[in-house]
Write a protein that holds these residues in place. Structure first.
Motif, PDB file in Angstrom:
ATOM      1  N   ILE A   1       3.739  14.822   5.347  1.00 18.98           N
ATOM      2  CA  ILE A   1       2.397  15.171   4.859  1.00 18.98           C
ATOM      3  C   ILE A   1       2.504  15.921   3.542  1.00 18.98           C
ATOM      4  O   ILE A   1       1.789  15.638   2.579  1.00 18.98           O
TER       5      ILE A   1
ATOM      6  N   GLY B   1       3.470  13.658   0.821  1.00 25.27           N
ATOM      7  CA  GLY B   1       2.343  12.808   0.468  1.00 25.27           C
ATOM      8  C   GLY B   1       1.329  13.547  -0.384  1.00 25.27           C
ATOM      9  O   GLY B   1       0.873  13.050  -1.411  1.00 25.27           O
ATOM     10  N   PHE B   2       0.994  14.780   0.053  1.00 27.15           N
ATOM     11  CA  PHE B   2       0.009  15.522  -0.721  1.00 27.15           C
ATOM     12  C   PHE B   2       0.557  15.913  -2.074  1.00 27.15           C
ATOM     13  O   PHE B   2      -0.169  15.980  -3.059  1.00 27.15           O
TER      14      PHE B   2
ATOM     15  N   PHE C   1       0.161  13.054  -4.171  1.00 25.20           N
ATOM     16  CA  PHE C   1      -1.265  12.864  -4.422  1.00 25.20           C
ATOM     17  C   PHE C   1      -1.742  13.845  -5.472  1.00 25.20           C
ATOM     18  O   PHE C   1      -2.415  13.475  -6.433  1.00 25.20           O
TER      19      PHE C   1
ATOM     20  N   GLY D   1      -0.793  13.950  -9.358  1.00 26.51           N
ATOM     21  CA  GLY D   1      -1.412  13.002 -10.279  1.00 26.51           C
ATOM     22  C   GLY D   1      -0.386  12.160 -10.977  1.00 26.51           C
ATOM     23  O   GLY D   1      -0.545  11.785 -12.125  1.00 26.51           O
ATOM     24  N   GLU D   2       0.736  11.897 -10.219  1.00 31.04           N
ATOM     25  CA  GLU D   2       1.801  11.167 -10.896  1.00 31.04           C
ATOM     26  C   GLU D   2       1.408   9.731 -11.183  1.00 31.04           C
ATOM     27  O   GLU D   2       2.149   8.999 -11.776  1.00 31.04           O
ATOM     28  N   ASP D   3       0.228   9.350 -10.711  1.00 31.54           N
ATOM     29  CA  ASP D   3      -0.169   7.995 -11.023  1.00 31.54           C
ATOM     30  C   ASP D   3      -0.714   7.912 -12.435  1.00 31.54           C
ATOM     31  O   ASP D   3      -0.890   6.843 -12.978  1.00 31.54           O
TER      32      ASP D   3
END
Lengths: 224, 313
Positions: free
Chosen positions: B63, B66-67, B70, B73-75
């Motif tokens: 978790i 994952g967070f 998330f 903002g590595e996208d």
């Protein structure tokens, strides 16, 4: 072999499954134990993504979180980025898309838990939350596991929704299924074959291990 | 309605507890001696504390990871990566151009997404985060510029042409028959791009009408989502013939796989292929550099190699 797409798909599936665990368990327990006479409406809404074409779902999610919608504008105001064409947007869409595949096994398993055990626990003074975690969940865990595996596998194979809301951006929204589609369009059949085979083997392995681990059968769909 | 109240009567900390139930008037009382129910005897295979703790730890770890992913903002692509939306007919030509650009500017990384121009236009109106748009129809960038979504001006980079293409083992002599090849009895399915949102599809339908064969072939048309998928339909043999972009027909992957006939240029409206840099781009410098590269001498040479006609400089 498009490793970025594989990594992206796995990350999306894992996070979607976690999100569905956190959101789906409360919803499932309400569905299992509530006696509200209009409960069937909620059950229908939860079951909707099973029969809805993915493109319809993707289209409505795009409208609902797009830059012209209140949700999209609020998100833009908070984070400065848009929801469509981002990983977070995919997460939202995937969670909606796999919702019934998580919630229905959860509900089915929880409704098979003997109510008298739960009531006995209440009688003995444990609160609702403690009863849920110490009694209901452990008794329902095969169904919970089924729901987790189903939503993971379902998200891994997602295509229509990702296409509508993703934008096919390499490393961000180009999941494995989009990548295969892209490679076929580029006439690169060898690469497409490799990626597709990898996905097939992985999915098969995950499912085989999971069903092997819980060999006592449990109903996947609610048995009312 | 009678209300039953439950009291937990005093008991020691051991397993047995005594409950007293009474109704509102306290006239009726029941005493119950409850044993702790034996729940989850063999059902719960995870009674072992070690397993429980390690499961929760790994769960928590996943978790957190994952967070972390998330929230970080590595996208958001790092500024040096240019995202390009390109019409599907540029599939092979632009791949070459990107490779050549990388030789000149090794620091820049370019990610290209291919699709139909109409689709991209719809996505741009929903805020798609591309830096640069190469459309197969200059009208789309013009409309984007009108809505204020473009930086810099619209630029014209090539003039496209369409061909009738058949796989190499087809009995049809397309170079001799020209458009009449589509009327051959062995041609059951003709692939064209979807005219709703693909410029090459619109050009194909226009050419079919202008050459007076549309009514005879209309029932045999199958639509590809973009011109590249159309090419894939014919190349795989799913369709018997197709109206493809010349740039795809002369590409190495297609060149030896079939034969084609160039549709006369006066049979369809001039395919002006234009592009625009998006105002929302975070990479204006790199975008401008790439645009100038494509419009420059080397870029024009590559485009010419792929069968595009070039606008005057």
């Amino acid at each position: 072999m498009d490793w970025r797409a594989i990594e992206l798909s796995l990350r999306l599936s894992t996070l979607t499954t976690l999100l569905l665990l956190i959101l789906g368990l409360p919803l499932a327990s309400w569905l299992a134990f509530s006696r509200w006479r209009w409960k069937f409406f909620v059950e229908a809404v939860v079951a909707l993504p099973i029969i809805l074409p993915p493109t319809v779902l993707g289209f409505y999610v795009l409208i609902a979180v797009g830059p012209h919608s209140p949700i999209g504008q609020a998100y833009m105001a908070i984070t400065g980025r848009g929801l469509p064409f981002s990983f977070q947007g995919l997460l939202v869409a995937s969670a909606l898309y796999s919702l019934p595949f998580a919630v229905q096994p959860f509900t089915a398993a929880m409704s098979t838990v003997d109510r008298r055990l739960i009531e006995a626990s209440w009688c003995l003074g444990r609160g609702w939350l403690a009863t849920f975690f110490r009694i209901t969940l452990p008794l329902a865990w095969p169904g919970v596991l089924t729901g987790v595996v189903l939503s993971f596998a379902h998200t891994l194979g997602e295509f229509g929704v990702v296409l509508m809301i993703g934008g096919n951006l390499s490393g961000i929204t180009r999941t494995i299924s989009i990548s295969i589609y892209d490679q076929v369009q580029a006439l690169d059949y060898g690469a497409a074959n490799q990626t597709a085979l990898a996905l097939l083997l992985f999915s098969f392995l995950v499912l085989a291990i999971t069903y092997g681990l819980q060999r006592r059968g449990i109903a996947v769909w609610p048995a009312h | 309605m009678r209300r039953i109240v439950v009291h937990r009567a005093r008991g020691d900390a051991s397993s047995s507890k005594i409950l007293m139930l009474h109704d509102q008037s306290r006239m009726n009382r029941i005493y119950l001696n409850c044993q702790k129910p034996q729940v989850g005897i063999n059902v719960v295979n995870i009674r072992n504390h070690f397993v429980i703790i390690s499961t929760w730890l790994s769960f928590g770890g996943v978790i957190l990871a994952g967070f972390g992913a998330f929230a970080a903002g590595e996208d958001a692509t790092p500024p040096a990566v240019l995202t390009v939306a390109a019409a599907a007919d540029l599939r092979f030509a632009l791949d070459d151009l990107v490779k050549d650009f990388a030789e000149q500017y090794p620091a820049a990384k370019i990610n290209v997404t291919y699709g139909s121009s109409g689709n991209f236009f719809a996505q741009f109106q929903n805020g798609a985060p591309f830096d640069l748009f190469f459309s197969a129809d200059i009208e789309y960038p013009r409309k984007l510029a009108e809505s204020g979504l473009g930086a810099d001006n619209v630029f014209l980079y090539a003039i496209g042409c369409i061909v009738v293409w058949v796989p190499k083992d087809s009995p049809v002599a397309v170079d001799k028959l020209g458009i009449k090849a589509l009327l051959e009895p062995s041609i059951h399915k003709i692939a064209v791009a979807n005219p709703e949102h693909a410029p090459y599809g619109r050009a194909a339908v226009a050419a079919l009408r202008a050459l007076n064969v549309y009514d005879q072939v209309a029932s045999r048309l199958v639509y590809g989502e973009n011109i590249a998928q159309t090419a894939q339909f014919v190349q795989s043999g799913a369709a018997d013939a197709g109206m493809l972009a010349l740039s795809l027909a002369v590409a190495p992957q297609m060149r030896d796989a079939g034969r084609f006939w160039k549709v006369p240029l006066d049979a369809y409206p001039r395919m002006e292929q234009g592009g625009i840099i998006l105002k929302s781009s975070k990479n204006l410098e790199t975008a401008r550099a790439f645009r100038d590269f494509v419009l420059g001498d080397h870029g024009r040479e590559v485009l010419k190699r792929y069968g595009f006609y070039l606008p005057e400089k």
